[in-house]
Each structure stands twice: as structure tokens, then as C-alpha cells.
Scaffold this motif. Structure first.
Motif, short mmCIF file in Angstrom:
data_model
loop_
_atom_site.label_atom_id
_atom_site.label_comp_id
_atom_site.label_asym_id
_atom_site.label_seq_id
_atom_site.Cartn_x
_atom_site.Cartn_y
_atom_site.Cartn_z
N ILE A 170 -14.27 -10.00 -6.27
CA ILE A 170 -12.84 -9.71 -6.39
C ILE A 170 -12.08 -11.02 -6.29
O ILE A 170 -12.24 -11.79 -5.33
N CYS A 185 -5.38 -9.29 -7.32
CA CYS A 185 -4.79 -8.04 -7.76
C CYS A 185 -3.58 -8.34 -8.64
O CYS A 185 -2.94 -9.38 -8.49
N ILE A 221 -5.44 -11.74 -2.65
CA ILE A 221 -5.74 -10.31 -2.72
C ILE A 221 -4.83 -9.60 -1.74
O ILE A 221 -5.06 -9.60 -0.53
N ASN A 240 -4.43 -6.63 -1.01
CA ASN A 240 -5.00 -5.49 -0.29
C ASN A 240 -6.37 -5.81 0.26
O ASN A 240 -7.18 -4.93 0.45
N SER A 241 -6.64 -7.09 0.52
CA SER A 241 -8.00 -7.49 0.87
C SER A 241 -8.47 -6.88 2.18
O SER A 241 -9.66 -6.76 2.40
N TYR A 273 -11.81 -8.88 -11.20
CA TYR A 273 -13.14 -9.36 -10.84
C TYR A 273 -13.55 -10.53 -11.73
O TYR A 273 -13.10 -10.66 -12.86
N LYS A 278 0.84 -1.21 0.00
CA LYS A 278 0.00 0.00 0.00
C LYS A 278 0.87 1.25 0.00
O LYS A 278 0.58 2.24 -0.68
N SER A 310 -11.53 0.19 -10.11
CA SER A 310 -10.22 0.57 -9.55
C SER A 310 -9.74 1.89 -10.13
O SER A 310 -9.18 2.73 -9.41
N ILE A 318 -7.35 -4.26 -9.59
CA ILE A 318 -8.12 -5.29 -8.89
C ILE A 318 -8.92 -6.07 -9.92
O ILE A 318 -9.57 -5.48 -10.79
N ASP A 339 -8.81 0.59 0.53
CA ASP A 339 -8.84 0.75 -0.92
C ASP A 339 -9.76 -0.30 -1.55
O ASP A 339 -10.56 0.01 -2.43
N THR A 340 -9.63 -1.54 -1.12
CA THR A 340 -10.45 -2.61 -1.66
C THR A 340 -11.92 -2.36 -1.35
O THR A 340 -12.79 -2.58 -2.19
#
Length: 342
Positions: free
Chosen positions: A85, A88, A137, A139-140, A80, A66, A170, A78, A144-145
Motif C-alpha cells: 500500500i 490513498c 496513508i 487510513n493506515s 498499491y 473515516k 478496496s 487505496i 479498513d486498511t
């Protein structure tokens, strides 16, 4: 799992130019190693990153990545599938710069390939296998997520499901952050309204285009600011009106004294609002049933009814008339039980 032949190449410019060190230096070098050809991306799992940083905390990896994103050293996308999700992918900003060769040193050295192959990919659904996709992920657990997910949900709700491509949420999150816009729903509604007004041949393309225009974002901010000012003015007017309102001490009704000399509900005179005796009497009068109040009013209005109105008013203004009227009201109050003793 890291194999013996895996490597991370740390270049001098990463330290001298970017001033990186520690976990950020290793993470950056790792991501750059997979993306430096200008096309490839890093799709490693959280566990894979954790091994390279040699740390026991997943949160450390999340925090490190991050920080690199916030410093604009790396970019993320990110991914999908079916509105969920699934992971990343990351790349270094410099890898997408056409002039980056001078900083990178011109290409591969020591016989090492320019871009490695990822031994532990970490994305499912055609993006690489992993039995534990929930850890892919990076940043799960970050805000931000959550923001990207909120934008995806709002877009589906306002424009329709999957109206834009999978990269839109994103990109939108980054753009809205750069423009200091945090009201996602209002901005999307604003864009939808603009699209409807234009009646473009391709509403989707037009909406996508204007969404990311800074002048449109500025127009939205001005509009929101105007709405805030209008709301504040309305609240101020309401406050001023409320200040001018008074409460009837007899029945509790609130009303503006600018529009009436008596309470609109119980007809108690404003001039008597500070007279405790008259307040108490009027409360007793209001406690009578509607039928009894009607009879009281008929008798009251019938007093000296045989005298013409103008002469009656003149008579009531005289000492004799005033005294006679006072005695009549006292007797009437006693009859209906609203005198002080009743």
C-alpha cells in the motif's frame, strides 16, 4: 506546508444539506476542492490534512476522514505498488454526480479555479513526491486498511498474484461490508468454484463480474447458512450419541450400550456396572498379564467340560450346580490372586 495562496472553499450546501461542521466540514471542503471537476482526486498526505484541520493528532485526521467515508460523503481508493500500500486518494461523492452543479452553485466563483493544484502531494512512485511516504496513508491505522490488505493477500493466495486489478481489494472490501460477508477466504473460494463451473473464455473477467453481484452474494450467504445448520445437526447427533454412551467402571472404555451388553474392551457385563464387588474383582482380573488371563480362561471354560453344553447349562442353573460353580470360581480366583484376599 500550506502556502498563503492556498484556500478551502466552504459552500452553504455543505452545511445546510450535509449538516457538516468542525473538522468534518473543513476536511470535506478540502477534498471537494480537489475533486469537484468530476475527474480529479485528493492525494494529500496525513500531515497536509493535519495542517488544514489545525490539530495536533494524526488520529483526529484519520477519524474525521473515516467518518466522512462511513457517511458516504466521500469515497476512497487505496493504491498499491508491488503488493504494498503506497497511499490513498479521495473524492467527494457529489463530485461524481452529473447533477451536482445545482448544489455546487454552477461553477467557480470569485475567480478561483475549479480545482486546486496540490502543493504537498504525499504519494510516491509517479503519484507525487514526498520524502516521508509512510505518512501518506490517511487510513493506515484503521481496520479498513487491514481488511483491504487481507483481501489482497487472500486473493493472491486463492486466484494467483495480481489476478485482479489494483482497485479490486478496496472495492471488494466495500462490497463485502455492504453484503455482511466477513468470511473473505470462503467467498473467494466460492467465486473461484463458480468460475470453474462456468468455464468462461475469460475466467478473470467472469470472476470479477460475479464477485460483485448481489444475487451471488445472497447465494453464498444461503450456502453458508446451510453449512452452519448441517454442522449444528452433526454436533447435535454427536451430542445425543455421547449421551447414550457409558463408561466401563472396570477399564474406563466408553461405548454405546445400544450395541452391546458388555464392554467391548474387557467384556465386563453391563448388568454388573453397579456391583462394586464384581467391579473390583474384574479389575484384578484385568490386571493379570495376557498369558495369565489366557490360562485363567482356559481353566474356567474347562470346568465340567466333560458334560455336553446343554446339560452343563441346565446343571449350572440347579442349586447344586450353582453352588459347585461358585466354589470353583472362588478357588480359581484364589489361585490367580484375584480374590478379595489375594
Amino acid at each position: 506546508m500550506i502556502k498563503k495562496e492556498n484556500y478551502v472553499q466552504i459552500s452553504g450546501w455543505m452545511i445546510s444539506e450535509l449538516n457538516l461542521s468542525g473538522n468534518e466540514l473543513i476536511a470535506y471542503a478540502l477534498i471537494h476542492g480537489f475533486s469537484q471537476d468530476g475527474k480529479s482526486v485528493f492525494r494529500g498526505s496525513l500531515s497536509y490534512m493535519q495542517e488544514w484541520l489545525n490539530c495536533g493528532s494524526r488520529q483526529t485526521v484519520i477519524k474525521t476522514v473515516k467518518s466522512l467515508v462511513e457517511k458516504n460523503f466521500i469515497e476512497k481508493r487505496i493504491l498499491y505498488k508491488d503488493n504494498e500500500i503506497i497511499g490513498c486518494e479521495y473524492w467527494t461523492v457529489i463530485s461524481r454526480n452529473k447533477d451536482c452543479k445545482t448544489m455546487q452553485g454552477g461553477g467557480p466563483k470569485n475567480g478561483l479555479p475549479l480545482v486546486q493544484k496540490l502543493d504537498h502531494p504525499g504519494l510516491k512512485n509517479g503519484l507525487g513526491g514526498s520524502p516521508n511516504s509512510r505518512h501518506n496513508i490517511l487510513n493506515s491505522n484503521s481496520s479498513d486498511t487491514a481488511t483491504v490488505a487481507a483481501i489482497k493477500a487472500a486473493t493472491d493466495r486463492i486466484f494467483g498474484e495480481n489476478f485482479f486489478d489494483y482497485e479490486f481489494p478496496s472495492k471488494a472490501a466495500e462490497f463485502l461490508s455492504s453484503q455482511n460477508i466477513d468470511d473473505i477466504d470462503s467467498y473467494l473460494e466460492f467465486i473461484k468454484g463458480k468460475s470453474s463451473e462456468k468455464k468462461a473464455r475469460s475466467p478473470r473477467g467472469f470472476a470479477y463480474k460475479i464477485f460483485f453481484q448481489t444475487d451471488i452474494a445472497e447465494e453464498f450467504r444461503k450456502r453458508q447458512w446451510q453449512l452452519i445448520l448441517e454442522k449444528e445437526k452433526a454436533e447435535k447427533r454427536k451430542y445425543e450419541e455421547e449421551k447414550r454412551r457409558m463408561e466401563c467402571p472396570a477399564c474406563g472404555e466408553r461405548f454405546s450400550s445400544m450395541h452391546s451388553n458388555s464392554c467391548p474392551k474387557c467384556e465386563f457385563q453391563v448388568s454388573d456396572f453397579c456391583n462394586a464387588e464384581k467391579i473390583a474383582r474384574h479389575k484384578k482380573y484385568m490386571s493379570l498379564s495376557e498369558t495369565m488371563r489366557k490360562k485363567y480362561d482356559e481353566e474356567f471354560m474347562g470346568f465340567k467340560g466333560d458334560i455336553p453344553m446343554l446339560r452343563r447349562l441346565s446343571y449350572f442353573a440347579s442349586p447344586q450346580g450353582t453352588d459347585e460353580r461358585r466354589k470353583f470360581i472362588a478357588a480359581l480366583d484364589k489361585k490367580y490372586g484375584i480374590d478379595e484376599g489375594g
